[in-house]
Enzyme design. Structure first.
Site, PDB file in Angstrom:
ATOM      1  CB  SER A  22      -0.941  -0.038   1.212  1.00 41.20           C
ATOM      2  OG  SER A  22      -1.788   1.092   1.211  1.00 41.20           O
ATOM      3  CG  HIS A  49      -4.510  -0.580  -0.593  1.00 40.71           C
ATOM      4  ND1 HIS A  49      -4.415  -0.348   0.759  1.00 40.71           N
ATOM      5  CD2 HIS A  49      -4.865  -1.885  -0.707  1.00 40.71           C
ATOM      6  CE1 HIS A  49      -4.707  -1.438   1.415  1.00 40.71           C
ATOM      7  NE2 HIS A  49      -4.980  -2.391   0.559  1.00 40.71           N
ATOM      8  CG  ASP A 140      -5.810  -5.330   2.583  1.00 39.05           C
ATOM      9  OD1 ASP A 140      -6.279  -6.447   2.844  1.00 39.05           O
ATOM     10  OD2 ASP A 140      -5.825  -4.824   1.450  1.00 39.05           O
TER      11      ASP A 140
END
Length: 978
Positions: A22, A49, A140
């Site tokens: 991310s 992401h 995540d």
């Protein structure tokens, strides 16, 4: 690659490396791919992401750091070795049958694409998956790595110290499922090693064959693990052991079990890695929600309902194989919630145990990443947890106080007893059938009569099914019908010793036969007659098992039960027993006390006894089991002591003094050890202080980073100021446009509130500047259009424009247009109403009607001779005489038509010259009498043309056939101008 029968290529069978990243992940990915050589048996899938509205450039950026092809994934794209695939924006990606599947990202809610991909990878690439969590914020990937670990995949995380943002790696590491924590370059090296040593999807059977061929090495490895881990893995299923050991062999590059066993013996870090491999924690809050709902209704609610009558007997639960504690906390939350619902408060004590001390320690801390909160019922997260850092939540003290966590081996340690509920879910499936039954007998022994047993979805009571009643057979919840009074020695001993004992029992008549029952009876009789009341304890002084009538010597106190033997003894005996335990563990020899009285504070001395402490595993580095025996002093011996002569009394007194001096020396030694431990603790505190100082330096570094971020925000703010200036310019342009158009305009939002209007709209709706934001329905208008607002609503709902002509109160006519539109960005629909005054249009229509009423053929020309308007007589004459409106109607050049005909027709030449002079302003009017014969009739027409003020002219053609003498016209006809 071969093709299957349906013509589709065989699914990819190589390793699949999933990389989740991310914020700050681009740098980590660049370093990873720059450090790894192309691997033909690995497919790399990058899950990051990405902003949904921006096109990704990740394929181009990563392509600069690797020789492998990098491409953005598309739906149903097959995986291939030596390729890198990047998730596209606004998509969630999974893998199925070796092909990448894409679905649109949800418009609302939280999307965790790394978890989704890892979970699909865990089921699609069993034995071929590698999951890596890199730099990023949030949690995540945490749930995904747990799924990967449960499927036997290799799981790694970027070292938080090498991350720009360490939230995701730390959350993944906190799950306990991560095999390696390395910098990106180290992760690349580890993946290269795994890929180099991996021999394909069919290598498992070959490896198993090699391991079975080297059985001695296998047994050596298991003995080593049993010695270092205090776990007898010989009771586990061989396939489970082989699969886990094979993963470590592949990771370390060993092809033979013997060589790997020697490597384990000389590398303590590999022992920890293998221990972690064999004991992967797979747990979740409220795992299988339906099963917990059934437990609540069939077990917990009846237990609490029974205590509404005032029964204050504490509830006792035993959660075995608790892993990192999620199941224990789930049952505790469920029970406390039911207590409040039913309106009863009962003391609750939950014993949660696991064979792995690391997991027990993590469970005791009660800290979990945000990703693990997803399984909680609604409202539980906010009520039972409190924030403990970025993305980390900790159970509240009230919930933590209900549970005692401790290490316990179901195969070796004595069971807890007198339990209302015993839970053992998804642990038995890893054991051999005989070990499963031995554990089930221990669990049943730990239950009260009528207690409940909670098993996993694939587990049953087996041969003990007759002793249980199924409360919910689907969810494996059973009720014990009768209390099991004793366990056989086979069930009390560990797996290794148990096999020897089973052989001994078999010689006596076979297990379950008369010989076994006779031998057991003899053992019980001998223990009752000759064995003093005794207690088996561990190194932490916790009671594991009790032998004989021990109730006279040990008692539970207060409302917080404990298994610490020192807390269960009389106060007068506890210090002496503590000294004996310390001495026995230190010297690894039997220790015995002087006669001690049983004094429970009642004032009456009930009995006198000796305490004997025997260490069991004296050949180990650390004593982990001890037996504490209570040997009553015979009354005869007490009587004889009273009549001894003075010399004997002196000897006893001397012996007593010697015992006291010895106990004092032991106490001094114990005190010295405590002082050394305090010194060690002080050093640890100093080290912690240094770590805090280092953390302070890190915070200062973080402050510098925040200053850098502040500078970036200033830059972004400047960009926003520029955008605002541009917006102001556009707004000014729009205001000027609406004013210059001088058209009444009213702008409304989706709630029909006024957002903008032009000055010309004031007279129609009586608007004022203060009406901005006010519903238009609150205002009056002068239009004869009662359902105007209904039309506006219909237009908004259907996103369709509407147009109609209406009148106002003074008789004026207006063209009303209702036009819905959606602003850029798609945030809410709006509508604009425009009103065009049709009064001038009405005058034009009236003029046209007058022209159409004239019998003459009438046309209006502009200064160039182009026909601007005609009447009905002109158009009809044109069509009757074979002409077309395109040649003689509006838009046609009448002067040019006369010029074309002038070369061959004198009348046409006269008409052209006269009209040209008229249009050029040389004459004010012009007339011409000319023939226009048809096939069956001689006709004469009079052309009259008059100039118009401002330019152009109007011409008429009047049929003169019945009004004139043709002979005279031929003599006198022609043009007249003036």
């Amino acid at each position: 690659m071969s093709n299957s029968g349906n013509g589709r290529a065989r699914p990819y069978q190589g390793l699949v490396v999933g990389l989740g990243a991310s914020a700050g992940g681009l740098d980590a990915l660049d370093r990873f791919f720059a450090a790894i050589e192309p691997l033909s048996n690995c497919a790399f899938v990058v899950i990051q992401h990405l902003a949904p509205e921006h096109k990704t450039m990740m394929d181009t950026l990563l392509g600069r750091h690797t020789q492998m092809p990098v491409q953005v994934a598309t739906h149903d794209m097959p995986l291939g070795g030596g390729h890198v695939y990047v998730i596209p924006p606004n998509s969630v990606m999974t893998v199925e049958d070796g092909r990448l599947k894409l679905v649109p990202r949800a418009a609302t809610g939280v999307t965790l694409p790394i978890n989704v991909f890892f979970e699909s990878l865990a089921s699609d690439a069993v034995g071929r998956a590698i999951g890596i969590v890199m730099s990023g914020t949030g949690s995540d990937g945490s749930a995904g790595v747990v799924a990967l670990a449960g499927a036997g995949a290799w799981v790694m995380a970027q070292d938080p110290d090498s991350c720009r943002f360490d939230g995701m790696p730390r959350s993944a590491i906190a799950t306990g499922a991560v095999d390696h924590v390395l910098a990106p370059e180290g992760l690349a090296k580890e993946v290269t090693g795994l890929a180099t040593n991996w021999s394909g999807p069919d290598s498992s059977a070959l490896t198993h064959a090699r391991i079975f061929a080297e059985r001695d090495g296998m047994e050596q490895a298991l003995r080593l693990l049993a010695g270092t881990m205090r776990i007898d893995f010989s009771e586990y299923k061989s396939k489970t052991l082989l699969r886990r050991i094979e993963r470590r062999m592949n990771a370390t590059g060993f092809r033979g079990i013997a060589a790997y066993s020697d490597y384990v013996a000389s590398h303590p870090d590999e022992v920890l890695a293998l221990r972690h491999e064999l004991l992967i924690p797979v747990s979740a809050f409220f795992r299988d929600r339906d099963a917990f709902n059934s437990l609540s209704e069939n077990v917990l609610r009846p237990l609490l309902e029974e205590r509404r009558s005032g029964d204050a007997t504490p509830l006792r639960f035993w959660i075995t194989a608790c892993s990192t504690g999620e199941e224990a906390y789930s049952i505790a939350m469920l029970t406390l919630h039911l207590m409040e619902e039913i309106g009863v408060e009962v003391p609750l004590k939950i014993f949660a145990t696991d064979v792995e001390p690391e997991y027990v320690n993590r469970a005791a801390h009660g800290k979990y990443p945000s990703a693990q909160m997803a399984g909680l019922p609604e409202g539980y997260h906010e009520r039972w947890f409190q924030p403990a850092g970025e993305g980390i939540w900790q159970v509240i003290p009230r919930l933590r106080q209900q549970i005692v966590f401790s290490r316990h081996d179901l195969l070796a340690d004595a069971p807890f007893t007198q339990m209302d509920l015993v839970s053992c879910r998804n642990m038995l499936i890893y054991l051999r059938p005989d070990a499963q039954q031995r554990v089930l007998r221990r669990l049943a022994y730990g239950l009260k009569a009528g207690g409940s047993l909670f098993l996993g979805s694939s587990e049953t009571p087996g041969e003990l099914a007759g002793d249980h009643t199924a409360l919910d057979n689907r969810h494996r919840i059973y009720k014990l019908n009768r209390r099991i009074q004793r366990l056989s020695p086979d069930d009390l001993l560990s797996g290794g010793d148990g096999r020897g004992r089973r052989a001994l029992f078999s010689d006596a008549g076979g297990e379950g036969g008369k010989g076994a029952h006779g031998f057991q009876g003899a053992v019980d009789a001998l223990m009752e007659a000759y064995v003093p009341p005794s207690v088996l304890i561990d190194a932490d002084r916790s009671v594991l098992h009790m032998f004989g009538d021990i109730q006279r010597y040990l008692r539970f106190k207060g409302h917080s039960p404990t298994l610490d033997i020192l807390q269960l003894l009389p106060k007068t005996a506890a210090p002496i027993v503590a000294t004996l335990l310390h001495s026995a563990a230190r010297d690894k020899s039997l220790q015995r006390s002087r006669p001690l009285p049983i004094d429970w504070g009642t004032g009456a001395l009930e009995e006198t006894f000796h305490v004997t402490v025997r260490p069991l595993d004296t050949d180990s580095v650390r004593v982990s089991r001890l037996i504490v025996s209570f040997e009553p002093v015979q009354r005869e011996a007490v009587h004889e002591a009273r009549i001894l002569d003075d010399e004997a009394i002196v000897r006893m007194s001397s012996k007593h003094v010697a015992d006291l001096e010895r106990e004092l020396e032991l106490t001094r030694a114990n005190l010295q050890d405590s002082i050394q431990e305090l010194g060690t603790a002080n050093e640890e505190l100093q080290a912690s202080n240094e770590e805090l100082m280092a953390s302070n330096e890190e915070l200062q570094s973080t402050n510098e980073e925040l200053q850098s971020v502040n500078e970036e925000l200033h830059t972004v703010n400047a960009e926003f100021q520029s955008k605002i200036s541009q917006l102001n310019d556009v707004n000014a342009d729009l205001e000027s446009l609406t004013r210059a158009a001088r058209i009444p305009l009213v702008f409304l939002d989706e709630d029909l509130c006024v957002t903008r209007f032009t000055p010309q709209a004031v007279s129609l709706f009586q608007l004022r500047p203060g009406d901005i934001g006010r519903p238009i329905t609150d205002l009056n208008h002068i239009l004869d259009f009662p359902d105007i607002y209904d039309r506006v609503r219909e237009g908004l709902e259907a996103a369709a424009s509407y147009q109609t002509e209406v009148t106002d109160r003074s008789g004026g006519q207006w063209l009303v247009t209702i036009l819905p539109y959606t602003p850029r960005g798609g945030k809410g629909a709006k509508v604009v109403m425009s009103f065009i005054d049709l009064s001038s249009v009405k005058d034009v229509r009236w003029l046209q009607n007058i022209l159409n009423a004239l019998p003459e053929n009438v046309a209006v020309l502009d200064t160039y001779g182009v026909i601007l308007r005609t009447n009905r007589a002109w158009d009809d004459f044109c069509l009757r005489n074979g002409g077309t409106l395109g040649a003689s109607g509006q838009g046609a050049n009448y002067l040019a038509a006369c010029r074309s005909a002038a070369a061959s027709d004198a009348y046409a030449r006269q008409a052209y010259e006269g009209l040209l002079a008229l249009l050029e302003g040389r004459i004010p009017h012009f007339s011409l009498l000319y023939p226009c014969h048809s096939a069956d009739e001689h006709r004469w027409f009079l052309l009259n043309a008059a100039a118009l003020q401002g330019g152009g002219c109007v011409i008429t053609h009047f049929n003169m056939t019945g009004w004139i003498d043709p002979n005279r016209v031929d003599a006198e006809g022609g043009a007249r101008g003036g």
